[in-house]
Design an enzyme around this catalytic site. Structure first.
Site, PDB file in Angstrom:
ATOM      1  N   ASP A 139       2.951  -4.328   8.487  1.00 41.12           N
ATOM      2  CA  ASP A 139       1.741  -3.599   8.230  1.00 41.12           C
ATOM      3  C   ASP A 139       0.613  -4.390   8.449  1.00 41.12           C
ATOM      4  O   ASP A 139       0.204  -5.359   7.620  1.00 41.12           O
ATOM      5  CB  ASP A 139       1.711  -2.931   6.722  1.00 41.12           C
ATOM      6  CG  ASP A 139       0.265  -2.362   6.318  1.00 41.12           C
ATOM      7  OD1 ASP A 139      -0.576  -2.231   7.177  1.00 41.12           O
ATOM      8  OD2 ASP A 139       0.178  -1.637   5.331  1.00 41.12           O
ATOM      9  N   HIS A 175       0.911  -1.122  -0.210  1.00 39.10           N
ATOM     10  CA  HIS A 175      -0.038   0.084  -0.101  1.00 39.10           C
ATOM     11  C   HIS A 175       0.857   1.217   0.127  1.00 39.10           C
ATOM     12  O   HIS A 175       1.863   1.293   0.608  1.00 39.10           O
ATOM     13  CB  HIS A 175      -0.928  -0.136   1.254  1.00 39.10           C
ATOM     14  CG  HIS A 175      -1.953   0.951   1.381  1.00 39.10           C
ATOM     15  ND1 HIS A 175      -1.652   2.398   1.735  1.00 39.10           N
ATOM     16  CD2 HIS A 175      -3.351   0.749   1.240  1.00 39.10           C
ATOM     17  CE1 HIS A 175      -2.891   2.987   1.774  1.00 39.10           C
ATOM     18  NE2 HIS A 175      -3.757   2.015   1.577  1.00 39.10           N
ATOM     19  N   CYS A 179      -4.833   2.210  -3.530  1.00 38.67           N
ATOM     20  CA  CYS A 179      -3.511   2.888  -2.733  1.00 38.67           C
ATOM     21  C   CYS A 179      -2.420   2.133  -3.159  1.00 38.67           C
ATOM     22  O   CYS A 179      -1.520   1.989  -2.565  1.00 38.67           O
ATOM     23  CB  CYS A 179      -3.716   3.242  -1.407  1.00 38.67           C
ATOM     24  SG  CYS A 179      -5.144   4.324  -1.311  1.00 38.67           S
ATOM     25  N   LYS A 215     -10.807  -0.445  10.479  1.00 39.58           N
ATOM     26  CA  LYS A 215     -11.371  -1.644   9.881  1.00 39.58           C
ATOM     27  C   LYS A 215     -11.464  -2.526  10.738  1.00 39.58           C
ATOM     28  O   LYS A 215     -11.543  -4.000  10.223  1.00 39.58           O
ATOM     29  CB  LYS A 215      -9.951  -1.727   9.175  1.00 39.58           C
ATOM     30  CG  LYS A 215      -9.571  -0.782   7.864  1.00 39.58           C
ATOM     31  CD  LYS A 215      -8.209  -1.251   7.089  1.00 39.58           C
ATOM     32  CE  LYS A 215      -7.705   0.075   6.524  1.00 39.58           C
ATOM     33  NZ  LYS A 215      -8.386   0.283   5.361  1.00 39.58           N
ATOM     34  N   GLN A 249      -4.604  -5.140   7.269  1.00 43.28           N
ATOM     35  CA  GLN A 249      -5.676  -6.052   7.085  1.00 43.28           C
ATOM     36  C   GLN A 249      -5.708  -7.273   7.540  1.00 43.28           C
ATOM     37  O   GLN A 249      -6.625  -8.288   7.274  1.00 43.28           O
ATOM     38  CB  GLN A 249      -5.563  -6.182   5.320  1.00 43.28           C
ATOM     39  CG  GLN A 249      -5.708  -4.757   4.582  1.00 43.28           C
ATOM     40  CD  GLN A 249      -7.048  -4.394   4.295  1.00 43.28           C
ATOM     41  OE1 GLN A 249      -8.039  -4.987   5.012  1.00 43.28           O
ATOM     42  NE2 GLN A 249      -7.245  -3.245   3.891  1.00 43.28           N
TER      43      GLN A 249
HETATM   44  N1  C6P Z   1      -6.447   0.584   2.862  1.00 40.17           N
HETATM   45  C1  C6P Z   1      -8.295  -0.002   1.408  1.00 40.17           C
HETATM   46  O1  C6P Z   1      -9.466   0.306   0.934  1.00 40.17           O
HETATM   47  P1  C6P Z   1      -5.279   3.859   7.027  1.00 40.17           P
HETATM   48  O2  C6P Z   1      -5.855   4.734   5.905  1.00 40.17           O
HETATM   49  O3  C6P Z   1      -3.956   4.655   7.514  1.00 40.17           O
HETATM   50  O4  C6P Z   1      -6.117   3.607   7.848  1.00 40.17           O
HETATM   51  O5  C6P Z   1      -4.695   2.647   6.303  1.00 40.17           O
HETATM   52  C2  C6P Z   1      -3.693   2.520   5.315  1.00 40.17           C
HETATM   53  C3  C6P Z   1      -3.539   1.207   4.945  1.00 40.17           C
HETATM   54  C4  C6P Z   1      -2.187   0.644   5.183  1.00 40.17           C
HETATM   55  N2  C6P Z   1      -2.060  -0.619   4.544  1.00 40.17           N
HETATM   56  C5  C6P Z   1      -2.775  -1.312   4.104  1.00 40.17           C
HETATM   57  C6  C6P Z   1      -2.584  -2.722   3.739  1.00 40.17           C
HETATM   58  C7  C6P Z   1      -4.029  -0.828   3.786  1.00 40.17           C
HETATM   59  O6  C6P Z   1      -5.073  -1.547   3.305  1.00 40.17           O
HETATM   60  C8  C6P Z   1      -4.454   0.390   4.308  1.00 40.17           C
HETATM   61  C9  C6P Z   1      -5.851   0.738   3.959  1.00 40.17           C
HETATM   62  C10 C6P Z   1      -7.855   0.876   2.555  1.00 40.17           C
HETATM   63  O7  C6P Z   1      -7.533  -0.925   0.718  1.00 40.17           O
HETATM   64  C11 C6P Z   1      -7.889   2.307   2.145  1.00 40.17           C
HETATM   65  S1  C6P Z   1      -6.748   2.933   0.631  1.00 40.17           S
END
Ligand code: C6P
Length: 418
Positions: free
Chosen positions: A201, A124, A367, A227, A204
């Site tokens: 990370d 990401h 992203c 999430k 997910q």
């Molecule tokens: N992915 C998706 O629809 P934040 O936005 O900081 O809470 O999370 C960022 C992020 C970082 N790593 C991974 C693997 C992610 O999936 C995400 C967030 C969302 O896939 C929004 S782009």
């Protein structure tokens, strides 16, 4: 079939009874953000109605109550990921801020010219762009673990990619754009063998799998509350004790200091040293409520449900002609994410058509623009599941996809048609 009582769970989520364009909402965009159970919403209301006040400084009852609940929520976060202490459980806004914190603090003192940071081709932007900045400013080199044709990590060249110059391995546990689960434990061991640290990370994975930082052996773990049934604006950075003890502060100001003179300051205890200013008190407490809710279901059962529904979806998607599903075929190697592409229709058009049927999916680059280029697609459509989703909802999605794909096949070049 899963062991979760999904019908009972659905009753805990007020939003799931609403309609969209006159159709029942089928919410399949959980990788973007999950819905919130009543107990989480209630925790926010209780805080603002009952004991709203600033923490760590007041001598009055409300402040002490808020401080106690805030710190109790931090303890819940620690327990949830198996952290032996709360010293390295730093409350931040989200996964993105957590990773940036590591890049702005630990990486500044531990990564120098010629040092290498090993990422993967499926990261990401949140776990890529901060490292680009470290590389540019500190003269470090970024390397990438490539993908196999099944979009898992190709570890065949690891002897070259992971070497004595590697300072950090940073990768996603579960890919948001593919669903692939990565072997983070093995990569952690390999990283430590060459003296590197590993950042996982967990955006997910932490919401969906039992994640234990000690078993996994990671040095850093980042995840987002929104999430995992919690509110937006609250996330966690876990840092291993021996690492956090030697980390310089990130933001500076109130609350993170012990004593201040006009020309200098000393730092507060861990983890407050990393939480400058008034934190997100309400959402932290509500994240605690979300963790309680997940714990009451049991993370093993949460994962079992995910496996059942994902297998059902993988089977059902086989009926769709000319649709490519990304990620490994083996459900054990994937999270509850189905990312797919059909050359007949742009994913955005597909998303729009499904939306008119009350079905919420995500379409776009997720992203992960470099990954989309690797896959050779402009974007993908993505359905992602959570504890309240049913196999019937997957069937509704697949039926709607069949109709949409028939329609778009008659109107070539992915136009929206008449
Ligand atoms: N992915 C998706 O629809 P934040 O936005 O900081 O809470 O999370 C960022 C992020 C970082 N790593 C991974 C693997 C992610 O999936 C995400 C967030 C969302 O896939 C929004 S782009």
């Amino acid at each position: 079939m899963s062991m979760l009582d999904v019908e009972a769970i659905r009753k805990d989520f007020p939003i799931l009874s609403r309609q969209v364009y006159g159709k029942p909402l089928v919410y399949l965009d959980n990788a973007a953000t999950s819905q919130k159970p009543r107990c989480v919403i209630q925790a926010l209301v209780e805080y603002y109605e009952g004991y709203n006040s600033n923490i760590h400084r007041g001598v009055h009852a409300l402040s002490m109550e808020a401080t106690e609940r805030y710190e109790a929520a931090r303890q819940k976060c620690a327990d949830f990921i198996g952290s032996p202490s709360t010293d390295g459980v730093i409350l931040v806004r989200n996964t993105t801020e957590a990773i940036n914190l590591v890049a702005r603090t630990w990486a500044r003192s531990n990564i120098g010219p010629g040092d290498e940071i090993l990422l993967t081709e499926m990261e990401h932007h949140s776990n890529l762009v901060p490292w680009q900045q470290v590389a540019q400013e500190q003269g470090a080199v970024l390397r990438f673990i490539p993908l196999t044709p099944e979009q898992t990590l190709d570890l065949s060249d690891m002897d070259r990619l992971l070497n004595s110059r590697t300072r950090l391995v940073a990768l996603t546990h579960v890919s948001n754009a593919l669903g692939t689960i990565n072997p983070v434990k093995e990569l952690g061991r390999a990283a430590h063998r060459v003296g590197a640290r590993i950042l996982v990370d967990g955006a997910q994975s932490v919401p969906h799998l039992k994640v234990d930082v000690q078993d996994m052996g990671c040095d850093f773990l980042a995840f987002s509350g929104h999430k995992m049934l919690g509110p937006t604006g609250i996330g966690v950075l876990y840092v291993k004790q021996e690492v956090v003890e030697r980390m310089e502060p990130f933001l500076r100001g109130g609350d993170m200091v012990r004593e201040v003179w006009y020309d200098k300051a000393t730092w507060n205890d861990l983890p407050m040293r990393f939480e400058a200013g008034t934190p997100n008190i309400a959402d932290t407490i509500a994240l605690g409520a979300a963790i309680d809710y997940l714990q009451s279901l049991g993370m093993e059962v949460v994962r079992e449900h995910e496996i059942a529904i994902t297998q059902h979806a993988l089977d059902a998607f086989q009926e769709l002609e000319r649709v490519q599903v990304f990620g490994p075929g083996d459900v054990a190697q994937r999270g509850g994410i189905i990312s797919f592409f059909c050359s007949d229709v742009h994913p955005h058009d597909l998303g729009t058509v499904l939306d008119r049927e009350g079905i919420a999916i995500r379409a776009g680059h997720h992203c992960a623009m470099p990954l989309m280029r690797k896959l050779g697609v402009p974007a993908t459509a993505r359905a992602s599941f959570y504890v309240y989703n049913t196999e019937e909802e997957v069937d509704i999605l697949v039926d709607a996809l069949k109709r949409a794909l028939r329609y778009f096949a008659r109107t070539p070049n992915g136009t929206r048609g008449g």
